[in-house]
Design a protein around this motif. Sequence first.
Motif, PDB file in Angstrom:
ATOM      1  N   SER A  81       2.450  10.229  -1.417  1.00  9.22           N
ATOM      2  CA  SER A  81       1.326  11.029  -0.904  1.00  9.22           C
ATOM      3  C   SER A  81       0.579  11.714  -2.040  1.00  9.22           C
ATOM      4  O   SER A  81      -0.657  11.732  -2.065  1.00  9.22           O
ATOM      5  CB  SER A  81       1.829  12.080   0.090  1.00  9.22           C
ATOM      6  OG  SER A  81       2.328  11.459   1.248  1.00  9.22           O
ATOM      7  N   GLU A  82       1.330  12.274  -2.995  1.00  7.56           N
ATOM      8  CA  GLU A  82       0.681  12.901  -4.158  1.00  7.56           C
ATOM      9  C   GLU A  82      -0.099  11.875  -4.976  1.00  7.56           C
ATOM     10  O   GLU A  82      -1.190  12.160  -5.465  1.00  7.56           O
ATOM     11  CB  GLU A  82       1.716  13.596  -5.038  1.00  7.56           C
ATOM     12  CG  GLU A  82       2.173  14.924  -4.505  1.00  7.56           C
ATOM     13  CD  GLU A  82       3.066  15.684  -5.475  1.00  7.56           C
ATOM     14  OE1 GLU A  82       3.485  15.127  -6.510  1.00  7.56           O
ATOM     15  OE2 GLU A  82       3.340  16.864  -5.190  1.00  7.56           O
ATOM     16  N   GLY A  83       0.466  10.677  -5.135  1.00  6.80           N
ATOM     17  CA  GLY A  83      -0.230   9.615  -5.859  1.00  6.80           C
ATOM     18  C   GLY A  83      -1.544   9.254  -5.187  1.00  6.80           C
ATOM     19  O   GLY A  83      -2.581   9.100  -5.856  1.00  6.80           O
ATOM     20  N   ALA A  84      -1.527   9.123  -3.872  1.00  6.73           N
ATOM     21  CA  ALA A  84      -2.752   8.793  -3.138  1.00  6.73           C
ATOM     22  C   ALA A  84      -3.805   9.891  -3.310  1.00  6.73           C
ATOM     23  O   ALA A  84      -4.987   9.600  -3.527  1.00  6.73           O
ATOM     24  CB  ALA A  84      -2.430   8.578  -1.663  1.00  6.73           C
ATOM     25  N   GLU A  85      -3.378  11.154  -3.242  1.00  9.14           N
ATOM     26  CA  GLU A  85      -4.313  12.263  -3.442  1.00  9.14           C
ATOM     27  C   GLU A  85      -4.886  12.251  -4.867  1.00  9.14           C
ATOM     28  O   GLU A  85      -6.070  12.527  -5.073  1.00  9.14           O
ATOM     29  CB  GLU A  85      -3.634  13.602  -3.149  1.00  9.14           C
ATOM     30  CG  GLU A  85      -3.369  13.836  -1.682  1.00  9.14           C
ATOM     31  CD  GLU A  85      -4.630  13.820  -0.844  1.00  9.14           C
ATOM     32  OE1 GLU A  85      -5.639  14.435  -1.239  1.00  9.14           O
ATOM     33  OE2 GLU A  85      -4.606  13.164   0.215  1.00  9.14           O
ATOM     34  N   TYR A  86      -4.054  11.938  -5.830  1.00 11.86           N
ATOM     35  CA  TYR A  86      -4.486  11.857  -7.227  1.00 11.86           C
ATOM     36  C   TYR A  86      -5.550  10.772  -7.388  1.00 11.86           C
ATOM     37  O   TYR A  86      -6.600  10.998  -7.998  1.00 11.86           O
ATOM     38  CB  TYR A  86      -3.270  11.598  -8.105  1.00 11.86           C
ATOM     39  CG  TYR A  86      -3.525  11.522  -9.585  1.00 11.86           C
ATOM     40  CD1 TYR A  86      -4.319  12.450 -10.247  1.00 11.86           C
ATOM     41  CD2 TYR A  86      -2.923  10.516 -10.338  1.00 11.86           C
ATOM     42  CE1 TYR A  86      -4.528  12.377 -11.623  1.00 11.86           C
ATOM     43  CE2 TYR A  86      -3.109  10.439 -11.713  1.00 11.86           C
ATOM     44  CZ  TYR A  86      -3.926  11.366 -12.346  1.00 11.86           C
ATOM     45  OH  TYR A  86      -4.120  11.291 -13.701  1.00 11.86           O
ATOM     46  N   PHE A  87      -5.309   9.598  -6.808  1.00 12.74           N
ATOM     47  CA  PHE A  87      -6.292   8.515  -6.887  1.00 12.74           C
ATOM     48  C   PHE A  87      -7.601   8.914  -6.204  1.00 12.74           C
ATOM     49  O   PHE A  87      -8.686   8.630  -6.716  1.00 12.74           O
ATOM     50  CB  PHE A  87      -5.748   7.226  -6.276  1.00 12.74           C
ATOM     51  CG  PHE A  87      -4.583   6.638  -7.016  1.00 12.74           C
ATOM     52  CD1 PHE A  87      -4.510   6.663  -8.401  1.00 12.74           C
ATOM     53  CD2 PHE A  87      -3.545   6.051  -6.326  1.00 12.74           C
ATOM     54  CE1 PHE A  87      -3.433   6.122  -9.083  1.00 12.74           C
ATOM     55  CE2 PHE A  87      -2.455   5.488  -6.996  1.00 12.74           C
ATOM     56  CZ  PHE A  87      -2.404   5.536  -8.374  1.00 12.74           C
ATOM     57  N   ARG A  88      -7.501   9.576  -5.051  1.00 12.88           N
ATOM     58  CA  ARG A  88      -8.715  10.032  -4.356  1.00 12.88           C
ATOM     59  C   ARG A  88      -9.529  10.978  -5.237  1.00 12.88           C
ATOM     60  O   ARG A  88     -10.749  10.884  -5.309  1.00 12.88           O
ATOM     61  CB  ARG A  88      -8.357  10.739  -3.055  1.00 12.88           C
ATOM     62  CG  ARG A  88      -8.024   9.828  -1.920  1.00 12.88           C
ATOM     63  CD  ARG A  88      -7.819  10.606  -0.606  1.00 12.88           C
ATOM     64  NE  ARG A  88      -7.339   9.697   0.400  1.00 12.88           N
ATOM     65  CZ  ARG A  88      -6.048   9.525   0.710  1.00 12.88           C
ATOM     66  NH1 ARG A  88      -5.116  10.248   0.110  1.00 12.88           N
ATOM     67  NH2 ARG A  88      -5.693   8.653   1.631  1.00 12.88           N
ATOM     68  N   SER A  89      -8.830  11.884  -5.920  1.00 12.98           N
ATOM     69  CA  SER A  89      -9.549  12.861  -6.759  1.00 12.98           C
ATOM     70  C   SER A  89     -10.238  12.180  -7.939  1.00 12.98           C
ATOM     71  O   SER A  89     -11.298  12.620  -8.364  1.00 12.98           O
ATOM     72  CB  SER A  89      -8.596  13.957  -7.244  1.00 12.98           C
ATOM     73  OG  SER A  89      -7.704  13.470  -8.240  1.00 12.98           O
ATOM     74  N   LEU A  90      -9.648  11.122  -8.456  1.00 14.57           N
ATOM     75  CA  LEU A  90     -10.231  10.421  -9.600  1.00 14.57           C
ATOM     76  C   LEU A  90     -11.344   9.448  -9.200  1.00 14.57           C
ATOM     77  O   LEU A  90     -12.318   9.289  -9.937  1.00 14.57           O
ATOM     78  CB  LEU A  90      -9.145   9.636 -10.342  1.00 14.57           C
ATOM     79  CG  LEU A  90      -8.073  10.453 -11.051  1.00 14.57           C
ATOM     80  CD1 LEU A  90      -6.971   9.551 -11.581  1.00 14.57           C
ATOM     81  CD2 LEU A  90      -8.684  11.267 -12.184  1.00 14.57           C
ATOM     82  N   LEU A  91     -11.186   8.804  -8.057  1.00 15.44           N
ATOM     83  CA  LEU A  91     -12.111   7.741  -7.674  1.00 15.44           C
ATOM     84  C   LEU A  91     -13.252   8.199  -6.778  1.00 15.44           C
ATOM     85  O   LEU A  91     -14.280   7.522  -6.691  1.00 15.44           O
ATOM     86  CB  LEU A  91     -11.347   6.604  -6.992  1.00 15.44           C
ATOM     87  CG  LEU A  91     -10.390   5.850  -7.903  1.00 15.44           C
ATOM     88  CD1 LEU A  91      -9.426   5.002  -7.100  1.00 15.44           C
ATOM     89  CD2 LEU A  91     -11.168   4.997  -8.898  1.00 15.44           C
ATOM     90  N   GLY A  92     -13.071   9.334  -6.094  1.00 12.63           N
ATOM     91  CA  GLY A  92     -14.128   9.810  -5.202  1.00 12.63           C
ATOM     92  C   GLY A  92     -14.474   8.758  -4.170  1.00 12.63           C
ATOM     93  O   GLY A  92     -13.593   8.148  -3.567  1.00 12.63           O
ATOM     94  N   ASP A  93     -15.775   8.509  -3.986  1.00 12.57           N
ATOM     95  CA  ASP A  93     -16.202   7.541  -2.976  1.00 12.57           C
ATOM     96  C   ASP A  93     -16.348   6.121  -3.524  1.00 12.57           C
ATOM     97  O   ASP A  93     -16.850   5.236  -2.838  1.00 12.57           O
ATOM     98  CB  ASP A  93     -17.497   8.004  -2.304  1.00 12.57           C
ATOM     99  CG  ASP A  93     -18.654   8.138  -3.284  1.00 12.57           C
ATOM    100  OD1 ASP A  93     -18.482   7.871  -4.496  1.00 12.57           O
ATOM    101  OD2 ASP A  93     -19.751   8.533  -2.837  1.00 12.57           O
ATOM    102  N   ARG A  94     -15.896   5.901  -4.748  1.00  7.38           N
ATOM    103  CA  ARG A  94     -15.974   4.557  -5.345  1.00  7.38           C
ATOM    104  C   ARG A  94     -14.953   3.596  -4.747  1.00  7.38           C
ATOM    105  O   ARG A  94     -15.092   2.379  -4.866  1.00  7.38           O
ATOM    106  CB  ARG A  94     -15.759   4.645  -6.851  1.00  7.38           C
ATOM    107  CG  ARG A  94     -16.845   5.456  -7.543  1.00  7.38           C
ATOM    108  CD  ARG A  94     -16.521   5.734  -8.985  1.00  7.38           C
ATOM    109  NE  ARG A  94     -16.382   4.506  -9.751  1.00  7.38           N
ATOM    110  CZ  ARG A  94     -15.942   4.462 -11.004  1.00  7.38           C
ATOM    111  NH1 ARG A  94     -15.595   5.578 -11.622  1.00  7.38           N
ATOM    112  NH2 ARG A  94     -15.836   3.327 -11.641  1.00  7.38           N
ATOM    113  N   ALA A  95     -13.905   4.146  -4.139  1.00  5.70           N
ATOM    114  CA  ALA A  95     -12.862   3.327  -3.520  1.00  5.70           C
ATOM    115  C   ALA A  95     -12.300   4.086  -2.332  1.00  5.70           C
ATOM    116  O   ALA A  95     -12.421   5.309  -2.248  1.00  5.70           O
ATOM    117  CB  ALA A  95     -11.746   3.020  -4.528  1.00  5.70           C
ATOM    118  N   ALA A  96     -11.692   3.354  -1.420  1.00  8.42           N
ATOM    119  CA  ALA A  96     -10.986   3.961  -0.296  1.00  8.42           C
ATOM    120  C   ALA A  96      -9.493   3.807  -0.560  1.00  8.42           C
ATOM    121  O   ALA A  96      -9.055   2.812  -1.145  1.00  8.42           O
ATOM    122  CB  ALA A  96     -11.377   3.276   1.008  1.00  8.42           C
TER     123      ALA A  96
END
Length: 182
Positions: A49-64
């Motif tokens: 879950s933390e990894g997914a949140e980390y990726f979201r913070s880095l990628l923004g709306d560029r990826a889902a």
Amino acid sequence: MTVTLYKWTLDRYHAAIEAGVFEDQAVELLRGDIVVMAPEREPHACYSSEGAEYFRSLLGDRAAIRETKPITLPDDSEPVPDIAIVQPPLRRYLSHHPAPDEIFWLVEYAQTSLTKDLGLKKDVYAEAGIREYWVSDLKNARLTVFRNLSNGTYQTELTLTEGTLAPLAFPDITITVERLFS
């Protein structure tokens, strides 16, 4: 005596899901075989879950980011990776799960599933054409990265315990390795 195994097709697997056959058991389909998924323990749930949140913070709306959701692959496979970084928006997957050409990279978190993740799942992902696949080994605090596909096989395998890494699909993003398992 010859042992004959029943191989599931995606259509039959989906029909069984619709009929509620697997509602009491977490399973995934790998090369036509139904594989029971190990129960998720607390560290696995927390770090993925933390990894997914980390990726979201880095990628923004560029990826889902899809967490513990199926992807559909050739060869009668419908695995359930811990994290799938896919083309946005998420609503594009209302009528189908992501296919290989919609997947940027996949991440598995391994606490009890390391052998499967580094073996069978790696092979299934490579054969399907997934460009990049990461396995975060929680017991040994290391990240294994598979890249550079050729003829359905990953040609590069990196094992990292620290430092930074940029995913192939987003070379301008810097991911701190330790954040994935510590």
